[in-house]
Design a protein around this motif. Structure first.
Motif, short mmCIF file in Angstrom:
data_model
loop_
_atom_site.label_atom_id
_atom_site.label_comp_id
_atom_site.label_asym_id
_atom_site.label_seq_id
_atom_site.Cartn_x
_atom_site.Cartn_y
_atom_site.Cartn_z
N UNK A 72 9.74 -3.65 37.63
CA UNK A 72 8.91 -2.78 36.78
C UNK A 72 8.72 -3.42 35.42
N UNK A 73 9.79 -3.99 34.85
CA UNK A 73 9.69 -4.61 33.52
C UNK A 73 8.72 -5.78 33.55
N UNK A 74 8.77 -6.60 34.62
CA UNK A 74 7.87 -7.75 34.73
C UNK A 74 6.42 -7.29 34.90
N UNK A 75 6.27 -6.15 35.68
CA UNK A 75 4.91 -5.61 35.85
C UNK A 75 4.32 -5.17 34.50
N UNK A 76 5.15 -4.47 33.70
CA UNK A 76 4.68 -3.99 32.38
C UNK A 76 4.25 -5.16 31.48
N UNK A 77 5.10 -6.22 31.53
CA UNK A 77 4.77 -7.40 30.71
C UNK A 77 3.46 -8.03 31.15
N UNK A 78 3.26 -8.14 32.48
CA UNK A 78 2.02 -8.74 33.01
C UNK A 78 0.80 -7.91 32.63
N UNK A 79 0.90 -6.57 32.77
CA UNK A 79 -0.24 -5.70 32.42
C UNK A 79 -0.58 -5.82 30.93
N UNK A 80 0.47 -5.86 30.08
CA UNK A 80 0.25 -6.00 28.63
C UNK A 80 -0.44 -7.32 28.31
N UNK A 81 0.04 -8.40 28.95
CA UNK A 81 -0.59 -9.71 28.72
C UNK A 81 -2.05 -9.73 29.20
N UNK A 82 -2.28 -9.07 30.32
CA UNK A 82 -3.64 -9.03 30.88
C UNK A 82 -4.61 -8.30 29.94
N UNK A 83 -4.14 -7.12 29.47
CA UNK A 83 -5.02 -6.33 28.57
C UNK A 83 -5.34 -7.10 27.29
N UNK A 84 -4.32 -7.78 26.72
CA UNK A 84 -4.53 -8.55 25.50
C UNK A 84 -5.51 -9.71 25.75
N UNK A 85 -5.33 -10.38 26.91
CA UNK A 85 -6.21 -11.50 27.26
C UNK A 85 -7.66 -11.03 27.40
N UNK A 86 -7.86 -9.92 28.14
CA UNK A 86 -9.22 -9.42 28.35
C UNK A 86 -9.87 -8.98 27.03
N UNK A 87 -9.07 -8.36 26.16
CA UNK A 87 -9.61 -7.91 24.87
C UNK A 87 -10.12 -9.11 24.04
N UNK A 88 -9.28 -10.15 23.98
CA UNK A 88 -9.65 -11.30 23.18
C UNK A 88 -10.82 -12.08 23.80
N UNK A 89 -10.82 -12.19 25.14
CA UNK A 89 -11.91 -12.90 25.79
C UNK A 89 -13.24 -12.17 25.59
N UNK A 90 -13.21 -10.84 25.74
CA UNK A 90 -14.43 -10.07 25.56
C UNK A 90 -14.96 -10.20 24.13
N UNK A 91 -14.02 -10.16 23.17
CA UNK A 91 -14.41 -10.30 21.76
C UNK A 91 -15.06 -11.66 21.52
N UNK A 92 -14.49 -12.70 22.14
CA UNK A 92 -15.03 -14.06 21.98
C UNK A 92 -16.44 -14.16 22.55
N UNK A 93 -16.61 -13.57 23.74
CA UNK A 93 -17.90 -13.69 24.42
C UNK A 93 -18.99 -12.85 23.76
N UNK A 94 -18.65 -11.69 23.18
CA UNK A 94 -19.66 -10.78 22.65
C UNK A 94 -19.93 -10.97 21.16
N UNK A 95 -19.04 -11.65 20.44
CA UNK A 95 -19.30 -11.91 19.01
C UNK A 95 -20.27 -13.06 18.89
#
Length: 819
Positions: A72-95
């Protein structure tokens, strides 16, 4: 889900719910949580994803494939990393990233691209150009444009600088610019308030911000749904667009006013438009001939520029730092930079002035080689007698000018001299000396004035002087009775009448002189070129003396009178005191009326002047009549007030002016007919209503009607205008009594055409040159022309220059002489 286009919202929602539910690998409608993530990350990453992020994207697909084996702890870490990655990638692509500037068009590039297969020649008809055609070529003829050469020498009247590209956040209202951005939204719809108006909206974004652009299309054909949809398809979302226009601030923020818009092929690609991203030429137009047609015709003709030969010698161009003619023509139409435009304009302005001055100087040299004019004796009985009866001493300036005139008259070369003098400088006395020189040499003289009032004033001045010299003088105007007119005609032919003073009647009547030797033209700029020439034709190479009480700056003098010798009476007779000039508002009218009462109580007299209403002389007269009634009945009921306006007969005007001179009227209400020719030394106040509607030179002329006696005089300028420019103009009158300075300021404020008063002034039509802005170039052109004429008067060694002069000078002067 489409390749390279992830559903950001569904991804984020799935990750959020999985985290909230404790990372239990929830079951969805179709897939389990990890299966849904594997599917998304298993596809290609979004377009534009940086290389390093593409690797991360692929790694997430592998990690979610192993999701069920993670704690469960590893899953939480993966989801957190995924959300951060998607946020930054979307910001890069749309700015929006800063877009590199598009490649702006060059004149040479346009020429090469638009050049037709068949070579274009200077003499080729515009109808024969494929880009123009017969129908549009016929339209261009409305502007006098028939050939390729015609349109190449058809200069823009202005330029709009769209060459400067700026970021959206740096837009400043009032500037003309080009912006480049990505289309974020495009819409086209019929206005809800006007069913015949279509509104086009475009939202662009660059790395600094966004802007909303609008264009409006009036007409039912633009409100069809099909047309509106086609407009939207031209500007797809994500496309790169360049837009040029004037930056405006409205209630919704900054925008471009009616912008020119072009979709670019890609970031940094060239702008193909004839309008966007360049210094845009603006041409004089006429009905049926649009700006785009002229630009297309010019671009189609640019190829022929290489056939143009530069008539100016290379040495002269290098000496004065002038651009070559071919480059100047190219850059006046489609300049590659604002700097090149400035150099091109300077060269072409120089040409306009240079050929005019060259023509003047050549004609002046030719005049000096004419040796068939009468030779007048500078010293003689009449001149001595007149000198003796003058009750005052001539000023040094008057004596200097008289000497210059008498020297001219003592020559077989016809005199062609202009005498400029301020109001009250004593030009009439100077003219009398010239007239007497003609008369004592056995010749006749004529003096022509532009108005009956001024002609009558000269006549009255001459009568007492000429009576003492036992010389007859007559007046011929439109009001002269038939019997008197016929008698004057007879006496002129027999030679009994040596001097005739008159108006246009001198050239309109069958007036024939027996021996006309001198022509004097007063306020000569009010006469047309042909009118002056007709009077000169009544004698055999008569000497010509022109006079003006409207001093004009040197730039105007060179342009109007470049072939004349100019004398200036720059000194006023002793005793002429400064006139106290004050600008008043409507609130201060009571003070003005109080001053008038005080002056009239001391036996003085007053002028009250109303401006001419150009649109209607009836309104002009009505205003004067109504104000005369009001002043007589309500304001000054104890004073006798006369009325003078342009619709009165000459006899009625004369009666009013005579009564005013005799102090039967204390106040005279008048339109601008009073401007010249009225000499009442007892008048001490000049009140001018709506002074902002007069030019400075005209106000100075009116002011000159007072201050002619020994009493302190006043000029009151009433103005209700609160405009700073008006106040600035009128302040010049408060601060200066110098007519030459006032004329210079008038030229700067209003321009030469208005200063001279009429289109018959003989002022040449320049395509580019400005007598206000280009004084330095005019002086340079005069200097260059003088050097060439000194070296070769006939221009025999410069055949190209000679040919160009013949064409240019005739065009500038309308084929007529000036003086």
């Amino acid at each position: 889900m489409a390749t390279g286009n992830p559903d950001w919202i569904r991804l984020d929602k799935a990750l959020s719910i999985e985290a909230d539910k404790g990372c239990t690998n929830l079951q969805g409608n179709q897939y389990q949580f990890n299966e849904f993530l594997c599917l998304n990350f298993g596809q290609s990453p979004p377009t534009g994803t940086p290389t390093s992020d593409r690797r991360k994207w692929q790694n997430f697909a592998a990690q979610y494939a192993d999701y069920s084996n993670l704690s469960v702890a590893q899953r939480k870490t993966l989801i957190s990393q995924t959300r951060q990655f998607l946020y930054e990638l979307r910001k890069t692509l749309e700015t929006p990233r800063e877009l590199p500037p598009p490649k702006l068009p060059k004149t040479t590039a346009i020429t090469d691209k638009k050049a037709s297969l068949r070579p274009v020649t200077l003499d080729q008809s515009l109808n024969n150009l494929a880009e123009v055609g017969y129908k549009r070529g016929e339209l261009l003829k409305r502007l006098g444009l028939h050939t390729v050469k015609d349109i190449l020498f058809y200069y823009p009247r202005d330029h709009i600088d769209y060459a400067r590209q700026v970021a959206i956040s740096n837009l400043v209202a009032g500037e003309t610019v080009t912006i480049v951005g990505t289309v974020k939204r495009c819409n086209c719809f019929t206005s809800p308030k006007n069913k015949k108006l279509s509104i086009f909206e475009l939202i662009l974004r660059d790395h600094t911000g966004h802007i909303k652009l609008n264009r409006f299309f009036a007409g039912t054909r633009f409100t069809s749904r099909g047309w509106q949809e086609r407009q939207k398809r031209i500007y797809p979302l994500g496309s790169i667009v360049a837009a040029s226009g004037l930056v405006k601030q409205n209630r919704y923020g900054i925008t471009l006013d009616n912008p020119e818009i072009e979709v670019l092929d890609s970031v940094g690609s060239s702008i193909e438009s004839l309008k966007i991203g360049r210094v845009l030429p603006v041409y004089p137009l006429t009905e049926g001939v649009g700006a785009d047609l002229i630009r297309k015709a010019i671009i189609a003709s640019l190829e022929a520029i290489k056939q143009i030969r530069d008539p100016l010698p290379r040495v002269l161009r290098e000496q004065y730092g002038l651009m070559g003619l071919k480059d100047a023509i190219g850059n006046i139409h489609f300049p590659e930079t604002p700097e090149l435009l400035a150099h091109a304009r300077r060269r072409l302005v120089f040409d306009e002035f240079f050929y005019l001055q060259l023509g003047f100087l050549q004609r002046r040299q030719e005049q000096k080689q004419v040796h068939n004019s009468a030779v007048f004796t500078p010293q003689g009985k009449l001149i001595k007698q007149f000198d003796d009866i003058l009750p005052f001493k001539l000023t040094n300036a008057q004596q200097r000018v008289i000497n210059e005139i008498l020297e001219d008259l003592n020559s077989v070369t016809p005199m062609n001299r202009l005498v400029q003098g301020d109001v009250g400088a004593g030009k009439t006395i100077v003219a009398v000396f010239a007239i007497l020189a003609a008369l004592q040499s056995g010749y006749q003289a004529a003096l022509m004035a532009p108005t009956e009032v001024l002609a009558e004033q000269h006549y009255r001045k001459f009568i007492p002087w000429f009576n003492q010299l036992y010389l007859p003088v007559e007046l011929l105007t439109g009001s002269t009775k038939k019997a008197k007119r016929e008698e004057i005609h007879r006496q002129l032919q027999t030679g009994e009448l040596p001097l005739l003073v008159g108006t246009h009647a001198l050239i309109q009547d069958p007036v024939n002189f027996q021996k006309l030797g001198l022509v004097v033209i007063d306020e000569q700029h009010r006469f047309g070129v042909q009118q002056r020439a007709k009077l000169l034709a009544k004698g055999k190479s008569p000497h010509v003396l022109t006079m003006t009480a409207t001093p004009i700056p040197r730039t105007l003098a060179l342009t109007l009178h470049g072939d004349l010798d100019v004398s200036q009476i720059d000194e006023l007779p002793p005793g002429r005191q400064a006139i106290q000039t004050t600008v008043l508002t409507g609130k201060e009218r009571t003070q003005a009326y109080d001053l008038i009462r005080r002056e009239v109580a001391q036996g003085r007299q007053v002028y009250i002047i109303f401006p001419m209403i150009e649109e209607s002389e009836k309104l002009d007269v009505k205003a004067a009549v109504e104000e005369h009634k009001k002043l007589s009945e309500k304001v000054f009921p104890d004073f006798k007030i006369g009325l003078l306006h342009g619709r009165m007969s000459s006899t009625a005007k004369d009666e009013v002016l005579t009564a005013f001179r005799d102090n039967e009227y204390q106040i005279i209400v008048s339109t601008t007919v009073i401007e010249v020719g009225v000499d009442v030394p007892n008048a001490t106040i000049m009140l001018i209503e709506n002074a902002e509607r007069f030019g400075l030179s005209q106000l100075h002329q009116l002011r000159g009607r007072v201050g002619r006696g020994s009493h302190k005089s006043y000029c009151l300028l009433m103005s209700s205008s609160k405009t700073p420019d008006v106040r600035q103009r009128l302040t010049v009158l408060e601060q200066s009594q110098d007519g030459f300075f006032i004329s210079e300021m008038d030229l700067r404020f209003r321009g030469p055409g208005t200063v001279l008063g009429t289109r018959q002034s003989g002022l040449p039509d320049f395509a580019l040159a400005s007598l206000v802005e280009d004084q330095e170039v005019l002086e340079l052109a005069r200097l260059a022309a003088e050097k060439i004429i000194v070296a070769d008067q006939t221009l025999g060694s410069l055949p190209s220059l000679k040919k160009e002069l013949e064409t240019r000078y005739k065009k500038l002067m309308g084929g007529e002489i000036l003086t």
